[in-house]
Design an enzyme around this catalytic site. Structure first.
Site, mmCIF file in Angstrom:
data_model
loop_
_atom_site.group_PDB
_atom_site.id
_atom_site.type_symbol
_atom_site.label_atom_id
_atom_site.label_comp_id
_atom_site.label_asym_id
_atom_site.label_seq_id
_atom_site.Cartn_x
_atom_site.Cartn_y
_atom_site.Cartn_z
ATOM 1 N N GLY A 203 0.838 -1.210 0.000
ATOM 2 C CA GLY A 203 0.000 0.000 0.000
ATOM 3 C C GLY A 203 0.864 1.248 0.000
ATOM 4 N N ARG B 171 0.866 -5.036 -5.549
ATOM 5 C CA ARG B 171 1.126 -6.289 -4.823
ATOM 6 C C ARG B 171 1.248 -7.360 -5.898
ATOM 7 N NH1 ARG B 171 -2.931 -3.739 -1.086
ATOM 8 N NH2 ARG B 171 -1.740 -3.171 0.749
ATOM 9 N N ASP C 157 5.564 -5.098 5.780
ATOM 10 C CA ASP C 157 6.125 -6.433 6.061
ATOM 11 C C ASP C 157 6.059 -7.376 4.854
ATOM 12 O OD1 ASP C 157 3.414 -6.616 6.323
ATOM 13 O OD2 ASP C 157 3.427 -7.657 8.251
ATOM 14 N N THR D 4 4.410 2.436 5.424
ATOM 15 C CA THR D 4 3.012 1.980 5.486
ATOM 16 C C THR D 4 2.274 2.874 6.470
ATOM 17 O OG1 THR D 4 1.520 0.267 6.338
ATOM 18 C CG2 THR D 4 3.768 0.148 7.120
ATOM 19 N N ARG E 34 -5.263 -2.900 9.011
ATOM 20 C CA ARG E 34 -5.725 -4.268 8.778
ATOM 21 C C ARG E 34 -5.483 -5.151 9.998
ATOM 22 N NH1 ARG E 34 -3.960 -5.686 3.180
ATOM 23 N NH2 ARG E 34 -2.072 -4.847 4.084
HETATM 24 O O1 F6P Z 1 -1.514 -1.621 4.733
HETATM 25 C C1 F6P Z 1 -2.031 -0.378 4.437
HETATM 26 C C2 F6P Z 1 -3.520 -0.459 4.188
HETATM 27 O O2 F6P Z 1 -3.986 0.839 3.910
HETATM 28 C C3 F6P Z 1 -4.328 -1.099 5.317
HETATM 29 O O3 F6P Z 1 -4.574 -0.211 6.378
HETATM 30 C C4 F6P Z 1 -5.556 -1.525 4.569
HETATM 31 O O4 F6P Z 1 -6.175 -2.613 5.186
HETATM 32 C C5 F6P Z 1 -5.017 -1.944 3.234
HETATM 33 O O5 F6P Z 1 -3.788 -1.272 3.061
HETATM 34 C C6 F6P Z 1 -5.933 -1.640 2.066
HETATM 35 O O6 F6P Z 1 -5.344 -2.137 0.927
HETATM 36 P P1 F6P Z 1 -5.899 -1.856 -0.535
HETATM 37 O O7 F6P Z 1 -5.567 -0.451 -0.895
HETATM 38 O O8 F6P Z 1 -5.177 -2.848 -1.377
HETATM 39 O O9 F6P Z 1 -7.380 -2.067 -0.493
#
Ligand code: F6P
Length: 327
Positions: A16, A77, A108, A131, A177
């Site tokens: 993220g 990702r 991580d 993050t 999360r």
């Molecule tokens: O890890 C950062 C984060 O913003 C978390 O707080 C959240 O759960 C997740 O990424 C959301 O990911 P995405 O943008 O892939 O929906």
């Protein structure tokens, strides 16, 4: 410690995005150039590494990005990088572009990928924690967390105005999360009546009892900040569980979502990102590899990737108590 002759480093952002990643890219690029290295930016993290999406970064190409949210290198990702075949292609691409060391900016998942890569291939990698979740072991603060928390605080302040105007009970869901850092800090900063975080198990009975006490005493608005990863569920689930018990109260739900990920980084995040970026380059030049650069008690520290991914950054229990004392 093995000294490695490094000529060209690759930098990438993965997982993220977080405000301050650009400040870190700028710091890495300029610190490396100052030391006579060449720098390549790898787009979209491990995905772009596999696809060969790399371009030279110069002193000037990173000017004007310090204050920008997001990441100029984009982030992704990558499922392919989780496979042996994917990592083999990534290594071939790095060789093709003449990249002989990497700086990884991410969380991580990013460091887990780096660890596997290093175990299979001879390439030095140093990490910078980026993050909004602040859930990385080995640093008091991750790049982006301060900005995200301030954004959440700013949003909850506004929600509080309207909650007060109508005497409403609000459940505000913030990101995190697996961690409650954003929820806890923004909850304290906005005077929330309760904060629900994954690190602290609260039963629905406890929550109902607490809300009952607060609402019966003061009959006014109430804000509950919920970390998205809370054991009781997200704000929608929790509001449903609570609704039947407080029929006289109008309940509203706000999910702050990705607003917390964007925006110009705070002063704190810009400084942190700049410092960690410079230190990451220095670590590579010193022959270090497989470590994340962090900051603890105002000191720059290095944590092996193994530890950074194995352990959890714990919430400060003193901060958890503040909500109970003050609400
Ligand atoms: O890890 C950062 C984060 O913003 C978390 O707080 C959240 O759960 C997740 O990424 C959301 O990911 P995405 O943008 O892939 O929906």
């Amino acid at each position: 410690m093995k000294k490695t002759k490094i000529r060209r480093i690759g930098v990438f952002t993965s997982g993220g995005d977080a405000p301050g990643m650009n400040a870190c890219i700028r710091a890495i690029t300029r610190a490396a150039i100052r030391q006579g290295l060449q720098v390549y930016g790898i787009e979209q993290g491990y995905k772009g590494m596999i696809e060969g999406k790399m371009r030279p970064l110069t002193w000037h190409s990173v000017s004007g990005i310090l204050q920008l949210g997001g990441t100029i290198l984009k982030s992704a990702r990558s499922d392919a990088f989780r496979t042996k075949e994917g990592r083999a292609i990534a290594f071939e691409q790095l060789k093709h572009f003449g990249i002989d060391a990497l700086v990884a900016i991410g969380g991580d998942g990013t460091f887990r990928g780096a660890l596997e890569f290093m175990n299979e291939y001879d390439i030095p990698i140093v990490g910078c924690p980026g993050t909004i979740d602040n859930d990385i072991y080995g640093t008091d603060y991750t790049i982006g967390y301060d900005t995200a928390t301030n954004t959440a605080m700013w949003a909850i302040d506004k929600i509080k105005d309207t909650a007060n105007a109508h005497d409403r009970l609000f459940f505000v869901e913030v990101m995190g999360r697996d961690a409650g850092f954003i929820a806890l800090r923004s909850g304290i900063a906005t005077g929330a009546e309760a904060v629900l975080v994954p690190e602290q198990i609260v039963t629905i009975e406890n929550l109902l009892a607490k809300l009952g006490r607060i609402l019966s005493h003061r009959r006014r608005s109430c804000i509950v900040v919920v970390a998205e990863g809370d054991e009781l569920g997200g704000a929608i689930d929790i509001a449903k569980k609570v609704q039947g018990q407080f029929k006289d109260y109008d309940i509203r739900i706000t999910i702050l979502g990705h607003i917390q990920r964007g925006g110009s980084p705070t002063c704190f995040d810009r400084v942190l990102a700049s410092q960690l970026g410079i230190e990451a380059v220095q670590a590579l030049l010193n022959g270090q590899t497989g470590v994340m650069i962090g900051k603890r008690h105002e000191q720059i520290v290095q944590t092996p990737f193994e530890k950074a991914v194995k352990y959890h950054h714990e919430l400060n229990p003193t901060l958890l108590k503040i909500i109970d004392i003050l609400s």
